[in-house]
Design a protein around this motif. Sequence first.
Motif, PDB file in Angstrom:
ATOM      1  N   ALA A 160       0.832  -1.208   0.000  1.00  0.00           N
ATOM      2  CA  ALA A 160       0.000   0.000   0.000  1.00  0.00           C
ATOM      3  C   ALA A 160       0.867   1.258   0.000  1.00  0.00           C
ATOM      4  O   ALA A 160       0.626   2.202  -0.767  1.00  0.00           O
ATOM      5  CB  ALA A 160      -0.937   0.000   1.199  1.00  0.00           C
ATOM      6  N   ILE A 161       1.898   1.269   0.851  1.00  0.00           N
ATOM      7  CA  ILE A 161       2.809   2.416   0.904  1.00  0.00           C
ATOM      8  C   ILE A 161       3.544   2.573  -0.418  1.00  0.00           C
ATOM      9  O   ILE A 161       3.713   3.685  -0.950  1.00  0.00           O
ATOM     10  CB  ILE A 161       3.805   2.261   2.066  1.00  0.00           C
ATOM     11  CG1 ILE A 161       3.074   2.342   3.416  1.00  0.00           C
ATOM     12  CG2 ILE A 161       4.902   3.316   1.985  1.00  0.00           C
ATOM     13  CD1 ILE A 161       2.478   3.707   3.712  1.00  0.00           C
ATOM     14  N   ARG A 162       3.988   1.473  -0.975  1.00  0.00           N
ATOM     15  CA  ARG A 162       4.716   1.539  -2.246  1.00  0.00           C
ATOM     16  C   ARG A 162       3.814   2.007  -3.388  1.00  0.00           C
ATOM     17  O   ARG A 162       4.252   2.772  -4.258  1.00  0.00           O
ATOM     18  CB  ARG A 162       5.314   0.170  -2.561  1.00  0.00           C
ATOM     19  CG  ARG A 162       6.511  -0.180  -1.674  1.00  0.00           C
ATOM     20  CD  ARG A 162       6.954  -1.609  -1.868  1.00  0.00           C
ATOM     21  NE  ARG A 162       8.157  -1.906  -1.061  1.00  0.00           N
ATOM     22  CZ  ARG A 162       8.403  -3.079  -0.512  1.00  0.00           C
ATOM     23  NH1 ARG A 162       7.542  -4.085  -0.665  1.00  0.00           N
ATOM     24  NH2 ARG A 162       9.498  -3.260   0.192  1.00  0.00           N
ATOM     25  N   ASP A 163       2.578   1.563  -3.392  1.00  0.00           N
ATOM     26  CA  ASP A 163       1.665   1.956  -4.469  1.00  0.00           C
ATOM     27  C   ASP A 163       1.379   3.453  -4.451  1.00  0.00           C
ATOM     28  O   ASP A 163       1.384   4.110  -5.491  1.00  0.00           O
ATOM     29  CB  ASP A 163       0.355   1.171  -4.365  1.00  0.00           C
ATOM     30  CG  ASP A 163       0.493  -0.263  -4.848  1.00  0.00           C
ATOM     31  OD1 ASP A 163       1.559  -0.614  -5.383  1.00  0.00           O
ATOM     32  OD2 ASP A 163      -0.469  -1.042  -4.669  1.00  0.00           O
ATOM     33  N   VAL A 164       1.102   4.014  -3.261  1.00  0.00           N
ATOM     34  CA  VAL A 164       0.814   5.448  -3.200  1.00  0.00           C
ATOM     35  C   VAL A 164       2.066   6.258  -3.509  1.00  0.00           C
ATOM     36  O   VAL A 164       2.009   7.291  -4.197  1.00  0.00           O
ATOM     37  CB  VAL A 164       0.210   5.861  -1.843  1.00  0.00           C
ATOM     38  CG1 VAL A 164      -1.151   5.219  -1.636  1.00  0.00           C
ATOM     39  CG2 VAL A 164       1.145   5.551  -0.674  1.00  0.00           C
ATOM     40  N   ALA A 165       3.207   5.807  -2.997  1.00  0.00           N
ATOM     41  CA  ALA A 165       4.460   6.534  -3.238  1.00  0.00           C
ATOM     42  C   ALA A 165       4.856   6.473  -4.711  1.00  0.00           C
ATOM     43  O   ALA A 165       5.407   7.438  -5.251  1.00  0.00           O
ATOM     44  CB  ALA A 165       5.569   5.963  -2.360  1.00  0.00           C
ATOM     45  N   ASN A 166       4.573   5.353  -5.366  1.00  0.00           N
ATOM     46  CA  ASN A 166       4.889   5.216  -6.786  1.00  0.00           C
ATOM     47  C   ASN A 166       4.116   6.235  -7.621  1.00  0.00           C
ATOM     48  O   ASN A 166       4.669   6.851  -8.537  1.00  0.00           O
ATOM     49  CB  ASN A 166       4.576   3.800  -7.261  1.00  0.00           C
ATOM     50  CG  ASN A 166       4.921   3.591  -8.731  1.00  0.00           C
ATOM     51  OD1 ASN A 166       6.077   3.721  -9.133  1.00  0.00           O
ATOM     52  ND2 ASN A 166       3.920   3.279  -9.536  1.00  0.00           N
ATOM     53  N   GLU A 167       2.825   6.429  -7.308  1.00  0.00           N
ATOM     54  CA  GLU A 167       2.035   7.429  -8.028  1.00  0.00           C
ATOM     55  C   GLU A 167       2.573   8.829  -7.781  1.00  0.00           C
ATOM     56  O   GLU A 167       2.492   9.700  -8.649  1.00  0.00           O
ATOM     57  CB  GLU A 167       0.564   7.357  -7.595  1.00  0.00           C
ATOM     58  CG  GLU A 167      -0.155   6.096  -7.985  1.00  0.00           C
ATOM     59  CD  GLU A 167      -0.269   5.904  -9.486  1.00  0.00           C
ATOM     60  OE1 GLU A 167      -0.294   6.917 -10.231  1.00  0.00           O
ATOM     61  OE2 GLU A 167      -0.311   4.731  -9.927  1.00  0.00           O
ATOM     62  N   ALA A 168       3.133   9.043  -6.602  1.00  0.00           N
ATOM     63  CA  ALA A 168       3.645  10.362  -6.236  1.00  0.00           C
ATOM     64  C   ALA A 168       5.094  10.575  -6.685  1.00  0.00           C
ATOM     65  O   ALA A 168       5.580  11.710  -6.655  1.00  0.00           O
ATOM     66  CB  ALA A 168       3.557  10.538  -4.716  1.00  0.00           C
ATOM     67  N   GLY A 169       5.759   9.513  -7.096  1.00  0.00           N
ATOM     68  CA  GLY A 169       7.156   9.634  -7.484  1.00  0.00           C
ATOM     69  C   GLY A 169       8.095   9.755  -6.305  1.00  0.00           C
ATOM     70  O   GLY A 169       9.165  10.366  -6.401  1.00  0.00           O
ATOM     71  N   VAL A 170       7.714   9.161  -5.162  1.00  0.00           N
ATOM     72  CA  VAL A 170       8.525   9.204  -3.950  1.00  0.00           C
ATOM     73  C   VAL A 170       9.111   7.816  -3.704  1.00  0.00           C
ATOM     74  O   VAL A 170       8.411   6.803  -3.822  1.00  0.00           O
ATOM     75  CB  VAL A 170       7.676   9.650  -2.734  1.00  0.00           C
ATOM     76  CG1 VAL A 170       8.506   9.604  -1.456  1.00  0.00           C
ATOM     77  CG2 VAL A 170       7.119  11.046  -2.956  1.00  0.00           C
TER      78      VAL A 170
END
Length: 309
Positions: A72-82
Amino acid sequence: MWKSGLAAFLAAAAIGPAFAQADEFEQGMGTMWEVLWHQSGTPTRLVRWEQDIKVRVFGINLATHKQHTLQAIRDVANEAGVKVIDVSDRPDAAQVANVSIEITPDAMLEENQPCVTYLNFQTETRIDSAAMQMRNKDAFRCAYHEAMHVMGVRGHPAGKTVLSYFPTKVDGLFPLDKAMLRAWYSPRMRGGMTPFEVLPVLADELVGSMPDRDKAAAGRDRFFSRTIEQMQAFADGKGDVPMIVKRSGKSTEEGIRFGRMEMSYFLGIAYLEGATVPQDPSQAVRWLQRAANLGSRTAAARLGAATAR
């Protein structure tokens, strides 16, 4: 309530895809606006990460929850480019992590708040660290919801989003969630932006996802006009917070009073900078003055600078 919602859906389908698209866009815009509100009844500024996320997952039953939580953390961060770095297994994890996620015993959190995220920042611009807690029995359904909060998206809007109080999807992000994150972390955004500075960027991302962008752009302009009118009434003490905030049961009189002051300031900045509305110095002074009268030192400072020009 369910029957009326079904009737509306069937009616939209009968009228045709153009109506359905317009309805989808309208709902999407409403969600984009509601996400900018804290549950207390206060509109918020934009905060986001300006560093890599170093995440530590700890607590009970990690064999069941750790991978889903990290995904979940990786998915949201991936969309944000973080970038996300899992430091859970490091001996100094508690010291180096800037995101701590604890899977707690079921009795540790209240029944009406099975999961919670706290964002820490010295100024309301960038996130310094975050702490998340999720009850063992609710961790799976909470992970994506709380991961959005970790990224700085603080509201609980209605609509097709994992931020909803009762999301229908708990194993991934909705398209609207992805659009929000892309806009939130776009180069056009900066930490500390007001809702009226943020809203056009969110709206442009949504318009770009629609098949008929011209119709969506017209719908965006109507939404802006209606929202400004409603927020002027709210700031003047005659209107109200978005209905989803009232329905949350967590809005407070103090939060709403503070929200009226903040909204007056946000309207002043909007008119000063031409954000969401055309530039209008006289309107800017009016709203900054109201915010200053309600106790906003920031508004008083901006008012002084605006009138000194």
